[in-house]
Scaffold this motif. Sequence first.
Motif, PDB file in Angstrom:
ATOM      1  N   LEU A 282       0.838  -1.202   0.000  1.00 27.77           N
ATOM      2  CA  LEU A 282       0.000   0.000   0.000  1.00 27.77           C
ATOM      3  C   LEU A 282       0.879   1.262   0.000  1.00 27.77           C
ATOM      4  N   THR A 283       0.652   2.137  -0.951  1.00 27.37           N
ATOM      5  CA  THR A 283       1.461   3.358  -1.063  1.00 27.37           C
ATOM      6  C   THR A 283       0.646   4.629  -0.898  1.00 27.37           C
ATOM      7  N   GLU A 284      -0.668   4.573  -1.105  1.00 22.56           N
ATOM      8  CA  GLU A 284      -1.506   5.754  -0.958  1.00 22.56           C
ATOM      9  C   GLU A 284      -2.915   5.352  -0.562  1.00 22.56           C
ATOM     10  N   TYR A 301     -11.764  11.921  -6.849  1.00 22.19           N
ATOM     11  CA  TYR A 301     -11.274  11.594  -5.511  1.00 22.19           C
ATOM     12  C   TYR A 301      -9.796  11.916  -5.424  1.00 22.19           C
ATOM     13  N   SER A 302      -9.373  12.296  -4.225  1.00 20.95           N
ATOM     14  CA  SER A 302      -7.988  12.691  -4.000  1.00 20.95           C
ATOM     15  C   SER A 302      -7.274  11.620  -3.192  1.00 20.95           C
ATOM     16  N   SER A 303      -5.943  11.709  -3.191  1.00 16.97           N
ATOM     17  CA  SER A 303      -5.149  10.705  -2.498  1.00 16.97           C
ATOM     18  C   SER A 303      -4.121  11.357  -1.594  1.00 16.97           C
ATOM     19  N   SER A 304      -3.491  10.532  -0.769  1.00 17.72           N
ATOM     20  CA  SER A 304      -2.469  11.004   0.160  1.00 17.72           C
ATOM     21  C   SER A 304      -1.170  11.347  -0.547  1.00 17.72           C
ATOM     22  N   LYS A 305      -1.066  11.032  -1.831  1.00 21.23           N
ATOM     23  CA  LYS A 305       0.131  11.401  -2.598  1.00 21.23           C
ATOM     24  C   LYS A 305      -0.024  12.736  -3.300  1.00 21.23           C
ATOM     25  N   PHE A 337      11.916  14.792   3.842  1.00 22.69           N
ATOM     26  CA  PHE A 337      11.186  13.800   4.626  1.00 22.69           C
ATOM     27  C   PHE A 337       9.705  14.133   4.696  1.00 22.69           C
ATOM     28  N   PHE A 338       9.368  15.428   4.658  1.00 21.71           N
ATOM     29  CA  PHE A 338       7.986  15.854   4.831  1.00 21.71           C
ATOM     30  C   PHE A 338       7.219  16.007   3.516  1.00 21.71           C
ATOM     31  N   THR A 339       7.890  15.791   2.399  1.00 26.06           N
ATOM     32  CA  THR A 339       7.275  16.083   1.101  1.00 26.06           C
ATOM     33  C   THR A 339       5.948  15.364   0.909  1.00 26.06           C
ATOM     34  N   GLU A 340       5.924  14.051   1.141  1.00 28.66           N
ATOM     35  CA  GLU A 340       4.691  13.290   0.926  1.00 28.66           C
ATOM     36  C   GLU A 340       3.629  13.630   1.958  1.00 28.66           C
ATOM     37  N   ILE A 341       4.043  13.943   3.169  1.00 27.76           N
ATOM     38  CA  ILE A 341       3.063  14.263   4.218  1.00 27.76           C
ATOM     39  C   ILE A 341       2.326  15.550   3.883  1.00 27.76           C
ATOM     40  N   ILE A 342       3.066  16.581   3.507  1.00 25.03           N
ATOM     41  CA  ILE A 342       2.422  17.872   3.250  1.00 25.03           C
ATOM     42  C   ILE A 342       1.748  17.905   1.878  1.00 25.03           C
ATOM     43  N   ALA A 343       2.034  16.920   1.021  1.00 25.15           N
ATOM     44  CA  ALA A 343       1.388  16.864  -0.298  1.00 25.15           C
ATOM     45  C   ALA A 343       0.015  16.213  -0.235  1.00 25.15           C
ATOM     46  N   SER A 344      -0.283  15.510   0.855  1.00 30.48           N
ATOM     47  CA  SER A 344      -1.552  14.807   0.970  1.00 30.48           C
ATOM     48  C   SER A 344      -2.716  15.791   0.890  1.00 30.48           C
ATOM     49  N   TYR A 394       5.473  18.166  13.041  1.00 28.80           N
ATOM     50  CA  TYR A 394       5.454  16.707  12.940  1.00 28.80           C
ATOM     51  C   TYR A 394       5.483  16.077  14.326  1.00 28.80           C
ATOM     52  N   GLU A 395       6.261  16.640  15.217  1.00 31.52           N
ATOM     53  CA  GLU A 395       6.380  16.103  16.571  1.00 31.52           C
ATOM     54  C   GLU A 395       5.051  16.173  17.320  1.00 31.52           C
ATOM     55  N   ASN A 396       4.301  17.265  17.140  1.00 34.53           N
ATOM     56  CA  ASN A 396       3.020  17.388  17.854  1.00 34.53           C
ATOM     57  C   ASN A 396       1.822  16.959  16.999  1.00 34.53           C
ATOM     58  N   ASP A 397       2.089  16.320  15.858  1.00 31.48           N
ATOM     59  CA  ASP A 397       1.052  15.749  14.973  1.00 31.48           C
ATOM     60  C   ASP A 397       0.205  16.800  14.267  1.00 31.48           C
ATOM     61  N   SER A 398       0.539  18.070  14.411  1.00 34.27           N
ATOM     62  CA  SER A 398      -0.249  19.097  13.721  1.00 34.27           C
ATOM     63  C   SER A 398      -0.108  19.013  12.212  1.00 34.27           C
ATOM     64  N   ILE A 399       0.988  18.430  11.748  1.00 32.94           N
ATOM     65  CA  ILE A 399       1.215  18.327  10.310  1.00 32.94           C
ATOM     66  C   ILE A 399       0.174  17.424   9.644  1.00 32.94           C
ATOM     67  N   PHE A 400      -0.536  16.644  10.443  1.00 29.65           N
ATOM     68  CA  PHE A 400      -1.571  15.749   9.904  1.00 29.65           C
ATOM     69  C   PHE A 400      -2.973  16.364   9.991  1.00 29.65           C
ATOM     70  N   ASP A 401      -3.079  17.616  10.405  1.00 29.89           N
ATOM     71  CA  ASP A 401      -4.380  18.285  10.460  1.00 29.89           C
ATOM     72  C   ASP A 401      -4.990  18.366   9.067  1.00 29.89           C
ATOM     73  N   LYS A 402      -6.302  18.162   8.991  1.00 31.42           N
ATOM     74  CA  LYS A 402      -6.992  18.149   7.699  1.00 31.42           C
ATOM     75  C   LYS A 402      -7.871  19.400   7.582  1.00 31.42           C
ATOM     76  N   PHE A 403      -7.386  20.372   6.822  1.00 31.30           N
ATOM     77  CA  PHE A 403      -8.112  21.617   6.617  1.00 31.30           C
ATOM     78  C   PHE A 403      -9.038  21.483   5.409  1.00 31.30           C
ATOM     79  N   GLU A 404     -10.244  22.022   5.541  1.00 31.20           N
ATOM     80  CA  GLU A 404     -11.188  22.024   4.430  1.00 31.20           C
ATOM     81  C   GLU A 404     -11.034  23.294   3.601  1.00 31.20           C
TER      82      GLU A 404
END
Length: 521
Positions: A282-284, A301-305, A337-344, A394-404
């Motif tokens: 699984l990649t995305e 539909y959108s993806s995490s990539k 390291f953060f490229t894929e995370i912030i591209a989601s 990234y340390e406090n998980d805010s980088i995974f927040d999902k903004f509309e």
Amino acid sequence: MNGGDEVGGSGKLPQPLDWRFSQVFGERSAGEEVQEVDIISAIEFDKSGDHLATGDRGGRVVLFERTDSKNASGARRDLEGTDYPLRHPEFRYKTEFQSHEPEFDYLKSLEIEEKINKIRWSQTANGALFLLSTNDKTIKFWKVQDKKIKKICDINTDSSRTLGNGSAASSSNSNSTNACLTNGGLPDKVNNSLSNDFSLPPGGIPLLRLPVVTASHETSPVARCRRVYTHAHDYHINSISNNSDGETFISADDLRINLWNLEISNQSFNIVDVKPANMEDLTEVITSAEFHPTHCNTLAYSSSKGSIRLIDLRQSALCDSHSKLFEDTETPSSRSFFTEIIASVSDIKFAKEGRYILSRDYMTLKLWDINMDSGPVSTFQVHEHLRPKLCDLYENDSIFDKFECCLSGDGLRVASGSYSNLFRVFGVSPGSTETTTLEASKNPMRRQVTTPSRPSRSLSSITRAVRRVSKKWETGAAESSGVDGNANSFDHTTKLLHLAWHPTENSIACAAANSLYMYYA
């Protein structure tokens, strides 16, 4: 966009909007602690813009209705031609109901929380409102309708009229005036009359008037669950979207998208499945899905990539292949390291007529033309000033927040949220430099400072995909110490994730924790 769906066009650029505070619901006082269950997790206007729905982490859905009457469009145009300012849109509380309850999946030993993930309005019928709401596993179809309040007239005795010599008096048509009480309540005077007057006088007994149910002109909204759609998703549902045909809708989780008929709750069709045979491959994952607003056979539909896929339901039953792919490729030298995370991509929205798609990732808003898959039409920086802080986020998980994100009804502007309860509005017309930063408070413009409190720092050395940034944003460029675009320290614990744009007017509703703020321009 012209007519809600055309970028650019002839004529001068639209003037920047002057945003003003309109209303707030659930405003908390200074120092008041916010309960977790009261935090708003979904906002949605209906197609007419006359109703607004919010969902919270406690599984409740709250409905608001518009109170400022828009009588006739002609009368409104007449007012626009005068010197009198138009009244801003006003809403009032209509009703609320418990949509979801916490559950426990005993087979998987999994607790299912009641938090409302998404709300979507369906077509109205016979004066009733219909909407879909979902938590992580279960979708419900609700009908909200105004019902007349039934009242019960009180029981009373009329000692002036008696039954004597075998004659019967009519009790149902008594001319005596009696108060009608809801829920069958009885006033004290009735108890007194029963105890004092109920006797057997010479010649007969007192007349007893039986209780009668009467209709009232008052109405009260009543919510009723019409359908429950469940047992179709192994993973958490992140999106639901109604089809323009008015009969079907889709629901999406991390790996699958299912197609439902509104009238059939025990069967759905799997139309997208990205689950590999081996989960290690699984990649995305799927992050958001939405139907085209006018073409019932098309959805995106959108993806995490960071990619967006357009699929046509007419091609095959299982849409493994896409008809178009939209992605913004980065140069290998800029990867980290953060490229894929912030591209989601956390959210996608179609423009009103369906030609453009707005997407939100952690750093940017992107506007895509479905007829041009080479790259986005426009890119708007939202969090570029946070790039030096990605490690901390990234340390406090805010980088995974999902903004509309959301678009205006005329397609001329887009908006999305940020930290410190801020949200940003961008003009999308070619050549436009409109960028407004607003705070979810009664004074939305208080963060608008043209001269930063500390020396500004150029952003030219920072890699960015955006081609244009507002001058105001550049003068308030963030330093590595963690300040927002206006030289204010940002707070990652106060985030504005959810907002919605009125479908026909320049009015925005946004959620800051448990408070619902509304603004107009």
